[in-house]
Write a protein that holds these residues in place. Structure first.
Motif, PDB file in Angstrom:
ATOM      1  N   ALA A   5      32.618 -14.073   7.217  1.00  0.00           N
ATOM      2  CA  ALA A   5      31.843 -13.639   6.055  1.00  0.00           C
ATOM      3  C   ALA A   5      31.258 -12.233   6.224  1.00  0.00           C
ATOM      4  CB  ALA A   5      30.751 -14.649   5.742  1.00  0.00           C
ATOM      5  N   PRO A   6      30.702 -11.868   7.389  1.00  0.00           N
ATOM      6  CA  PRO A   6      30.202 -10.491   7.519  1.00  0.00           C
ATOM      7  C   PRO A   6      31.313  -9.446   7.395  1.00  0.00           C
ATOM      8  CG  PRO A   6      29.233 -11.860   9.199  1.00  0.00           C
ATOM      9  CD  PRO A   6      30.285 -12.686   8.539  1.00  0.00           C
ATOM     10  N   LEU A   7      32.496  -9.748   7.917  1.00  0.00           N
ATOM     11  CA  LEU A   7      33.607  -8.811   7.816  1.00  0.00           C
ATOM     12  C   LEU A   7      34.038  -8.642   6.362  1.00  0.00           C
ATOM     13  CD1 LEU A   7      35.821  -7.093   9.166  1.00  0.00           C
ATOM     14  CD2 LEU A   7      37.192  -9.169   9.288  1.00  0.00           C
ATOM     15  N   VAL A   8      34.148  -9.737   5.629  1.00  0.00           N
ATOM     16  CA  VAL A   8      34.542  -9.672   4.225  1.00  0.00           C
ATOM     17  C   VAL A   8      33.476  -8.924   3.421  1.00  0.00           C
ATOM     18  CG1 VAL A   8      34.989 -11.060   2.172  1.00  0.00           C
ATOM     19  CG2 VAL A   8      35.965 -11.739   4.359  1.00  0.00           C
ATOM     20  N   ALA A   9      32.209  -9.201   3.686  1.00  0.00           N
ATOM     21  CA  ALA A   9      31.131  -8.505   2.982  1.00  0.00           C
ATOM     22  C   ALA A   9      31.150  -7.008   3.282  1.00  0.00           C
ATOM     23  CB  ALA A   9      29.778  -9.107   3.368  1.00  0.00           C
ATOM     24  N   PHE A  10      31.455  -6.656   4.523  1.00  0.00           N
ATOM     25  CA  PHE A  10      31.515  -5.251   4.914  1.00  0.00           C
ATOM     26  C   PHE A  10      32.675  -4.550   4.214  1.00  0.00           C
ATOM     27  CE2 PHE A  10      31.958  -1.793   8.106  1.00  0.00           C
ATOM     28  CZ  PHE A  10      30.674  -1.313   8.009  1.00  0.00           C
ATOM     29  N   VAL A  11      33.817  -5.220   4.121  1.00  0.00           N
ATOM     30  CA  VAL A  11      34.972  -4.642   3.424  1.00  0.00           C
ATOM     31  C   VAL A  11      34.671  -4.476   1.938  1.00  0.00           C
ATOM     32  CG1 VAL A  11      37.361  -5.104   2.750  1.00  0.00           C
ATOM     33  CG2 VAL A  11      36.661  -5.438   5.113  1.00  0.00           C
ATOM     34  N   ILE A  12      34.010  -5.451   1.343  1.00  0.00           N
ATOM     35  CA  ILE A  12      33.622  -5.345  -0.072  1.00  0.00           C
ATOM     36  C   ILE A  12      32.667  -4.178  -0.281  1.00  0.00           C
ATOM     37  CG2 ILE A  12      32.314  -6.498  -1.907  1.00  0.00           C
ATOM     38  CD1 ILE A  12      33.521  -9.147  -0.872  1.00  0.00           C
ATOM     39  N   LEU A  13      31.716  -4.003   0.632  1.00  0.00           N
ATOM     40  CA  LEU A  13      30.773  -2.890   0.529  1.00  0.00           C
ATOM     41  C   LEU A  13      31.493  -1.552   0.624  1.00  0.00           C
ATOM     42  CD1 LEU A  13      27.774  -1.977   0.435  1.00  0.00           C
ATOM     43  CD2 LEU A  13      27.859  -1.980   2.920  1.00  0.00           C
ATOM     44  N   ILE A  14      32.427  -1.429   1.537  1.00  0.00           N
ATOM     45  CA  ILE A  14      33.191  -0.184   1.668  1.00  0.00           C
ATOM     46  C   ILE A  14      34.026   0.064   0.419  1.00  0.00           C
ATOM     47  CG2 ILE A  14      35.051   0.926   2.970  1.00  0.00           C
ATOM     48  CD1 ILE A  14      33.889  -0.415   5.476  1.00  0.00           C
ATOM     49  N   ALA A  15      34.614  -0.999  -0.146  1.00  0.00           N
ATOM     50  CA  ALA A  15      35.404  -0.850  -1.370  1.00  0.00           C
ATOM     51  C   ALA A  15      34.529  -0.373  -2.533  1.00  0.00           C
ATOM     52  CB  ALA A  15      36.082  -2.171  -1.713  1.00  0.00           C
ATOM     53  N   ILE A  16      33.323  -0.908  -2.633  1.00  0.00           N
ATOM     54  CA  ILE A  16      32.403  -0.473  -3.691  1.00  0.00           C
ATOM     55  C   ILE A  16      32.032   0.994  -3.508  1.00  0.00           C
ATOM     56  CG2 ILE A  16      30.072  -0.779  -4.628  1.00  0.00           C
ATOM     57  CD1 ILE A  16      30.404  -3.785  -4.061  1.00  0.00           C
ATOM     58  N   ARG A  17      31.807   1.414  -2.274  1.00  0.00           N
ATOM     59  CA  ARG A  17      31.484   2.817  -2.016  1.00  0.00           C
ATOM     60  C   ARG A  17      32.643   3.728  -2.394  1.00  0.00           C
ATOM     61  NH1 ARG A  17      28.736   3.700   3.710  1.00  0.00           N
ATOM     62  NH2 ARG A  17      28.334   5.698   2.772  1.00  0.00           N
ATOM     63  N   ILE A  18      33.875   3.304  -2.091  1.00  0.00           N
ATOM     64  CA  ILE A  18      35.054   4.104  -2.441  1.00  0.00           C
ATOM     65  C   ILE A  18      35.199   4.193  -3.958  1.00  0.00           C
ATOM     66  CG2 ILE A  18      37.583   4.109  -2.380  1.00  0.00           C
ATOM     67  CD1 ILE A  18      37.345   2.971   0.490  1.00  0.00           C
ATOM     68  N   ILE A  19      35.023   3.072  -4.637  1.00  0.00           N
ATOM     69  CA  ILE A  19      35.118   3.072  -6.103  1.00  0.00           C
ATOM     70  C   ILE A  19      34.056   3.981  -6.705  1.00  0.00           C
ATOM     71  CG2 ILE A  19      34.803   1.626  -8.149  1.00  0.00           C
ATOM     72  CD1 ILE A  19      36.108  -0.655  -6.501  1.00  0.00           C
ATOM     73  N   LEU A  20      32.847   3.919  -6.180  1.00  0.00           N
ATOM     74  CA  LEU A  20      31.758   4.759  -6.690  1.00  0.00           C
ATOM     75  C   LEU A  20      32.071   6.243  -6.465  1.00  0.00           C
ATOM     76  CD1 LEU A  20      28.925   4.711  -7.972  1.00  0.00           C
ATOM     77  CD2 LEU A  20      28.011   4.728  -5.668  1.00  0.00           C
ATOM     78  N   GLN A  21      32.583   6.587  -5.292  1.00  0.00           N
ATOM     79  CA  GLN A  21      32.889   7.986  -5.002  1.00  0.00           C
ATOM     80  C   GLN A  21      34.062   8.505  -5.829  1.00  0.00           C
ATOM     81  OE1 GLN A  21      33.388   8.078  -0.778  1.00  0.00           O
ATOM     82  NE2 GLN A  21      31.179   7.986  -0.371  1.00  0.00           N
ATOM     83  N   ASN A  22      35.062   7.645  -6.053  1.00  0.00           N
ATOM     84  CA  ASN A  22      36.216   8.079  -6.860  1.00  0.00           C
ATOM     85  C   ASN A  22      35.866   8.229  -8.326  1.00  0.00           C
ATOM     86  OD1 ASN A  22      37.876   8.202  -4.640  1.00  0.00           O
ATOM     87  ND2 ASN A  22      38.738   6.168  -4.947  1.00  0.00           N
ATOM     88  N   ASN A  23      34.842   7.548  -8.789  1.00  0.00           N
ATOM     89  CA  ASN A  23      34.426   7.638 -10.179  1.00  0.00           C
ATOM     90  C   ASN A  23      33.137   8.443 -10.342  1.00  0.00           C
ATOM     91  OD1 ASN A  23      36.562   6.076 -11.277  1.00  0.00           O
ATOM     92  ND2 ASN A  23      35.603   4.274 -10.383  1.00  0.00           N
ATOM     93  N   ALA A  24      32.842   9.302  -9.401  1.00  0.00           N
ATOM     94  CA  ALA A  24      31.615  10.083  -9.441  1.00  0.00           C
ATOM     95  C   ALA A  24      31.596  11.041 -10.618  1.00  0.00           C
ATOM     96  CB  ALA A  24      31.442  10.867  -8.140  1.00  0.00           C
ATOM     97  N   ALA A  25      32.766  11.418 -11.131  1.00  0.00           N
ATOM     98  CA  ALA A  25      32.822  12.356 -12.258  1.00  0.00           C
ATOM     99  C   ALA A  25      32.187  11.783 -13.517  1.00  0.00           C
ATOM    100  CB  ALA A  25      34.277  12.723 -12.543  1.00  0.00           C
ATOM    101  N   PHE A  26      32.153  10.457 -13.631  1.00  0.00           N
ATOM    102  CA  PHE A  26      31.527   9.830 -14.806  1.00  0.00           C
ATOM    103  C   PHE A  26      30.005   9.960 -14.784  1.00  0.00           C
ATOM    104  CE2 PHE A  26      35.493   7.265 -14.516  1.00  0.00           C
ATOM    105  CZ  PHE A  26      36.061   7.737 -15.685  1.00  0.00           C
ATOM    106  N   PHE A  27      29.442  10.244 -13.623  1.00  0.00           N
ATOM    107  CA  PHE A  27      27.998  10.351 -13.503  1.00  0.00           C
ATOM    108  C   PHE A  27      27.494  11.774 -13.725  1.00  0.00           C
ATOM    109  CE2 PHE A  27      28.977   6.546 -11.042  1.00  0.00           C
ATOM    110  CZ  PHE A  27      28.062   5.664 -11.569  1.00  0.00           C
ATOM    111  N   PHE A  28      28.390  12.748 -13.752  1.00  0.00           N
ATOM    112  CA  PHE A  28      27.961  14.147 -13.872  1.00  0.00           C
ATOM    113  C   PHE A  28      28.304  14.720 -15.215  1.00  0.00           C
ATOM    114  CE2 PHE A  28      28.533  13.642  -9.245  1.00  0.00           C
ATOM    115  CZ  PHE A  28      27.234  13.894  -8.864  1.00  0.00           C
TER     116      PHE A  28
END
Length: 95
Positions: free
Chosen positions: A72-95
């Motif tokens: 469970a900690p590994l899966v949660a960590f992978v999900i957190l990293i995926a969310i960070r990647i999605i947020l960074q790739n869509n950063a243009a929507f925030f500016f």
């Protein structure tokens, strides 16, 4: 809107730090480097468990029983990293 991006990034960074601390502390406890009979170690450990256990328990519902291995900690960590990647790739929507 850029402040919303920065706030989300800050929250994800804090969750990342808490998860890393929990993972490292679990290793140190299992290898008997840290002892839960020490009050400060026990307080930190129980505090981290109270923060992360609701997320881990939901993930454990979907994972198969692996015996003594908790993924469970590994899966949660992978999900957190995926969310960070999605947020960074869509950063243009925030500016």
């Amino acid at each position: 809107m850029s402040s919303l991006y920065q706030i989300l990034n800050l929250v994800l960074d804090i969750v990342w730090f808490i998860m890393i601390a929990h993972i490292i502390m679990s290793w140190l406890i299992n290898f008997q480097v840290l002892n839960l009979r020490q009050p400060i170690v026990a307080q930190i450990w129980y505090g981290l468990n109270k923060l992360l256990e609701p997320a881990y328990s939901r993930i454990r519902q979907f994972l198969p029983d692996m015996g003594g291995i908790d993924l469970a900690p590994l899966v949660a960590f992978v999900i957190l990293i995926a969310i960070r990647i999605i947020l960074q790739n869509n950063a243009a929507f925030f500016f």
